[in-house]
Motif scaffolding. Sequence first.
Motif, PDB file in Angstrom:
ATOM      1  N   TRP A   1       0.111  12.160  31.448  1.00  0.00           N
ATOM      2  CA  TRP A   1       0.729  13.084  30.510  1.00  0.00           C
ATOM      3  C   TRP A   1      -0.132  14.300  30.214  1.00  0.00           C
ATOM      4  CZ3 TRP A   1      -2.484  13.308  26.492  1.00  0.00           C
ATOM      5  CH2 TRP A   1      -3.227  12.164  26.204  1.00  0.00           C
TER       6      TRP A   1
ATOM      7  N   VAL B   1       2.295  19.588  29.775  1.00  0.00           N
ATOM      8  CA  VAL B   1       1.772  20.459  28.733  1.00  0.00           C
ATOM      9  C   VAL B   1       2.710  21.646  28.534  1.00  0.00           C
ATOM     10  CG1 VAL B   1      -0.116  21.950  28.032  1.00  0.00           C
ATOM     11  CG2 VAL B   1      -0.596  19.826  29.265  1.00  0.00           C
TER      12      VAL B   1
ATOM     13  N   PRO C   1       2.617   2.021  25.745  1.00  0.00           N
ATOM     14  CA  PRO C   1       2.786   3.474  25.841  1.00  0.00           C
ATOM     15  C   PRO C   1       2.745   4.049  27.260  1.00  0.00           C
ATOM     16  CG  PRO C   1       0.522   2.973  25.271  1.00  0.00           C
ATOM     17  CD  PRO C   1       1.225   1.643  25.435  1.00  0.00           C
TER      18      PRO C   1
ATOM     19  N   PRO D   1      -5.298  14.647  22.047  1.00  0.00           N
ATOM     20  CA  PRO D   1      -5.150  14.755  23.496  1.00  0.00           C
ATOM     21  C   PRO D   1      -4.871  16.207  23.876  1.00  0.00           C
ATOM     22  CG  PRO D   1      -3.216  13.725  22.529  1.00  0.00           C
ATOM     23  CD  PRO D   1      -4.213  13.896  21.418  1.00  0.00           C
ATOM     24  N   ALA D   2      -5.109  16.542  25.128  1.00  0.00           N
ATOM     25  CA  ALA D   2      -5.069  17.937  25.582  1.00  0.00           C
ATOM     26  C   ALA D   2      -3.753  18.669  25.266  1.00  0.00           C
ATOM     27  CB  ALA D   2      -5.379  18.002  27.073  1.00  0.00           C
ATOM     28  N   PRO D   3      -2.573  18.062  25.499  1.00  0.00           N
ATOM     29  CA  PRO D   3      -1.346  18.842  25.234  1.00  0.00           C
ATOM     30  C   PRO D   3      -1.196  19.181  23.754  1.00  0.00           C
ATOM     31  CG  PRO D   3      -0.862  16.838  26.493  1.00  0.00           C
ATOM     32  CD  PRO D   3      -2.273  16.735  26.031  1.00  0.00           C
ATOM     33  N   MET D   4      -1.566  18.237  22.893  1.00  0.00           N
ATOM     34  CA  MET D   4      -1.467  18.457  21.455  1.00  0.00           C
ATOM     35  C   MET D   4      -2.451  19.540  21.031  1.00  0.00           C
ATOM     36  SD  MET D   4      -1.993  15.439  18.606  1.00  0.00           S
ATOM     37  CE  MET D   4      -2.300  15.823  16.864  1.00  0.00           C
TER      38      MET D   4
ATOM     39  N   GLN E   1      -3.637  21.975  22.862  1.00  0.00           N
ATOM     40  CA  GLN E   1      -3.172  23.279  23.343  1.00  0.00           C
ATOM     41  C   GLN E   1      -2.035  23.814  22.480  1.00  0.00           C
ATOM     42  OE1 GLN E   1      -3.394  22.430  27.989  1.00  0.00           O
ATOM     43  NE2 GLN E   1      -2.849  24.540  27.506  1.00  0.00           N
ATOM     44  N   ALA E   2      -1.099  22.927  22.131  1.00  0.00           N
ATOM     45  CA  ALA E   2       0.033  23.365  21.309  1.00  0.00           C
ATOM     46  C   ALA E   2      -0.456  23.870  19.954  1.00  0.00           C
ATOM     47  CB  ALA E   2       1.020  22.206  21.126  1.00  0.00           C
TER      48      ALA E   2
ATOM     49  N   ASN F   1       7.774  13.521  15.560  1.00  0.00           N
ATOM     50  CA  ASN F   1       6.469  12.868  15.673  1.00  0.00           C
ATOM     51  C   ASN F   1       5.783  12.565  14.350  1.00  0.00           C
ATOM     52  OD1 ASN F   1       6.731  14.592  18.429  1.00  0.00           O
ATOM     53  ND2 ASN F   1       5.598  12.699  18.742  1.00  0.00           N
TER      54      ASN F   1
ATOM     55  N   THR G   1       3.136   8.229  15.470  1.00  0.00           N
ATOM     56  CA  THR G   1       2.888   8.865  16.762  1.00  0.00           C
ATOM     57  C   THR G   1       2.395  10.302  16.611  1.00  0.00           C
ATOM     58  OG1 THR G   1       5.223   9.526  16.897  1.00  0.00           O
ATOM     59  CG2 THR G   1       4.594   7.472  17.979  1.00  0.00           C
TER      60      THR G   1
ATOM     61  N   PRO H   1      -0.505  10.337  19.957  1.00  0.00           N
ATOM     62  CA  PRO H   1       0.293   9.468  20.828  1.00  0.00           C
ATOM     63  C   PRO H   1      -0.393   8.112  20.990  1.00  0.00           C
ATOM     64  CG  PRO H   1      -0.745  11.255  22.077  1.00  0.00           C
ATOM     65  CD  PRO H   1      -0.962  11.549  20.624  1.00  0.00           C
ATOM     66  N   GLN H   2       0.396   7.040  20.889  1.00  0.00           N
ATOM     67  CA  GLN H   2      -0.184   5.701  21.010  1.00  0.00           C
ATOM     68  C   GLN H   2      -0.746   5.521  22.414  1.00  0.00           C
ATOM     69  OE1 GLN H   2       2.683   2.899  19.486  1.00  0.00           O
ATOM     70  NE2 GLN H   2       2.695   3.866  17.482  1.00  0.00           N
ATOM     71  N   GLY H   3      -1.778   4.739  22.531  1.00  0.00           N
ATOM     72  CA  GLY H   3      -2.472   4.565  23.803  1.00  0.00           C
ATOM     73  C   GLY H   3      -3.909   5.013  23.653  1.00  0.00           C
ATOM     74  N   PRO H   4      -4.475   5.611  24.692  1.00  0.00           N
ATOM     75  CA  PRO H   4      -5.919   5.900  24.653  1.00  0.00           C
ATOM     76  C   PRO H   4      -6.367   6.815  23.523  1.00  0.00           C
ATOM     77  CG  PRO H   4      -4.955   6.497  26.794  1.00  0.00           C
ATOM     78  CD  PRO H   4      -3.850   5.921  25.975  1.00  0.00           C
ATOM     79  N   TYR H   5      -5.437   7.594  22.924  1.00  0.00           N
ATOM     80  CA  TYR H   5      -5.837   8.502  21.848  1.00  0.00           C
ATOM     81  C   TYR H   5      -5.317   8.065  20.481  1.00  0.00           C
ATOM     82  CZ  TYR H   5      -7.658  12.051  25.016  1.00  0.00           C
ATOM     83  OH  TYR H   5      -8.405  12.716  25.942  1.00  0.00           O
TER      84      TYR H   5
ATOM     85  N   HIS I   1      -4.965   3.628  16.047  1.00  0.00           N
ATOM     86  CA  HIS I   1      -5.517   2.292  16.239  1.00  0.00           C
ATOM     87  C   HIS I   1      -5.154   1.826  17.637  1.00  0.00           C
ATOM     88  CE1 HIS I   1      -6.787  -1.777  15.377  1.00  0.00           C
ATOM     89  NE2 HIS I   1      -5.680  -2.193  15.933  1.00  0.00           N
TER      90      HIS I   1
END
Lengths: 284, 284, 284
Positions: A3, A9, A245, C155-158, C160-161, C184, C234, C237-241, C244
């Motif tokens: 993603w 992006v 996810p 995360p990168a997309p967030m 950048q936005a 979200n 969210t 985003p849930q997962g690596p970033y 919890h």
Amino acid sequence: MKWIQKSIVMTMTLAIFSLLVLQPWNQPYAAAAVKSNGVSEKPLTFVLVHGAWADASFWDETATELRKLGHTVYAPEYAGHGGDTQTNVTHEQITKSVVDFINQKNLGDIVLLAHSFGGSVIQKVAEQVPNRIKRLVFLDAFVPLDGQSVADQFPAPMLQAFEQLRAASGNDTIMLPFSLFRNNFVNTASLAEAQALYKKVKPEPAGPSFQKLDLKKFYSLDIPKSYLYLTEDTVLPQGPYGFHPTQSSHLGQFRYIEGTGDHMTNFHTQPKMIAEKIVMAGRD
Amino acid sequence: MKWIQKSIVMTMTLAIFSLLVLQPWNQPYAAAAVKSNGVSEKPLTFVLVHGAWADASFWDETATELRKLGHTVYAPEYAGHGGDTQTNVTHEQITKSVVDFINQKNLGDIVLLAHSFGGSVIQKVAEQVPNRIKRLVFLDAFVPLDGQSVADQFPAPMLQAFEQLRAASGNDTIMLPFSLFRNNFVNTASLAEAQALYKKVKPEPAGPSFQKLDLKKFYSLDIPKSYLYLTEDTVLPQGPYGFHPTQSSHLGQFRYIEGTGDHMTNFHTQPKMIAEKIVMAGRD
Amino acid sequence: MKWIQKSIVMTMTLAIFSLLVLQPWNQPYAAAAVKSNGVSEKPLTFVLVHGAWADASFWDETATELRKLGHTVYAPEYAGHGGDTQTNVTHEQITKSVVDFINQKNLGDIVLLAHSFGGSVIQKVAEQVPNRIKRLVFLDAFVPLDGQSVADQFPAPMLQAFEQLRAASGNDTIMLPFSLFRNNFVNTASLAEAQALYKKVKPEPAGPSFQKLDLKKFYSLDIPKSYLYLTEDTVLPQGPYGFHPTQSSHLGQFRYIEGTGDHMTNFHTQPKMIAEKIVMAGRD
């Protein structure tokens, strides 16, 4: 991570800005409000797309509950399923079944929802009739990336097991062994429920799940998306290959709704809960 | 990933095909059905194996609830626990306690369930009496891979803390400090509940958790397996080292059931919920 | 992994041993017990710190419910929020607002709780008034590591936005587009609830989220910590970033409590549930 890809992006950024301009939430309600969980909701038009080892009757109980809440529901059958017993169908034929259904009924402003394998179907349907769709909802559904197949989402042991079942079928189908169905598709069911649900499972045409899909157009669309996840679903083992996810993250920006349940049981045993979660995922 | 290992792929594939042939779900019920959650269930025979910092009385309330549902329950004590105050016991002695219990009572068709450290015990018990076991259930339990110890499943900070507590004990035991117990073992409990539960915690013989285990035979068995996970359990920190999906994934194919709760509280405060989840994990 | 860092290992080990000596659970109750969920609880003093795109009124309903349970609640406003319309505030000014509030009211033995961006605020507040705090609670909150900013957790997309929204603002603020907020931040809300909640959202001063924070002292403190996580959040985003276990894992040893809900809805629609979870996270 998938993603972080530049295209996603861009999609997210574009989506944010285009929605800033379009402000769809300012549009007047098209119809009288209906009630859900005590909250007034705008009536929605759902098109429900089933997954593998199922047919359109998969949605019977859920559709009944959605209609009780005031919504309009369609559950189209697709090639190689239900009454159509051919086993050599293609992903294109399956997609065409749903596209033709939507076009022939001249449906618009729909919430297009898919379960499981159906995720890949609504990705391709959205490419063909984007202007008829107001939101896509993926319910424990596969979301292949551009160039991938549904089978590319499987972890190696699952892929190998399915390839062996496919090779052993003699007619390019995959039949779920009962133990796999009972323990991984309807894990929360009682044995009696599992046995009853298993009676509806027929050999699934294998080809469409292994077709690599061109999804460039899908990933350029800015249709709003939701992912509804049932937390005991283990058709994809939870963790690095799970529906959420991992599959959900392929969507980029999406609305997340969570329910309890496994891959197939609760649609039949708790359809009211499923319907309420579907409304939460599908509403504006 | 560990679960991509060839042996597990083979096990899964074998399991699918052997179950296709055996079709145990077609066997007639051996006894009258009992009720659980309004669903008719076949009565089961449970053997419940407790974990570290506990004894067989850990299961008292849960066993009572399981019996109310019509099931037969045994909760054997094992070496170095309960009335046995020796601290230099081995993993082999603990395993022998459970194997001897099962053999002496001549139990068959059992659902062998373990909590926490007990996971490693039922792995070894299953190697010795596989034909007496119809299903293995791991409940927030450790599942070491072949050649590993239970301690090999700990993240580095937890391992270091336990090694320091062990070294400081003077008699090769590990005593849980109250704050660790309260915040990570009974995190959802009230302080009063935590204090009451802590009164039962005794220094745990350290040796068995650090023994490397030969589990080749276990990973060749095709006994059906379930993993029951309580979502607030943080004895293993959630994430890459968590009980689920990390420990559970070591099992290869398994049935997943989810409940709420932490590592030790709910067995005493919500035993009916725990019993119902145990039935969902243990039934055919 | 970040949490394997030596400093955290040391902190955890020190925490265990210091708590062994201090045994705070043996101290007599300082006040009469109150009831929560039918369990007697010691009355607590909460200081609630809100996040971005919010002001102190964010806590109104939750504070009311906590007071009904017998607890004392403060919800300080901080620089650049509520009545203070300046947009060029710094993280230091925000921290000072909360520190000054605590000092001026001479509060002690407090449970200092933060939501979202507020996590980074209570990290810095704890460095300045550690002796006034009995426990830190992070509620779907950011927990930057030493030298990081809140934005470093995106995360990168967030990222950048947000950078684009910041650049487009003209006054170094970030305004949430409605679609991002709705999908979200309040994903489980109805559209009407989302619209009502959106009316309170004002442009957020961007600077403080991008400031790199010296958190060496924070990571040397041995104040007990809890992380309360709502499973449908969210914003990250849930997962690596995710909040919890990723943000939470930065704390090293902590008590984990789980609730349902998204980032902002349930504080207003289910404040009793939120209050009960806050008590579970905050109590001794």
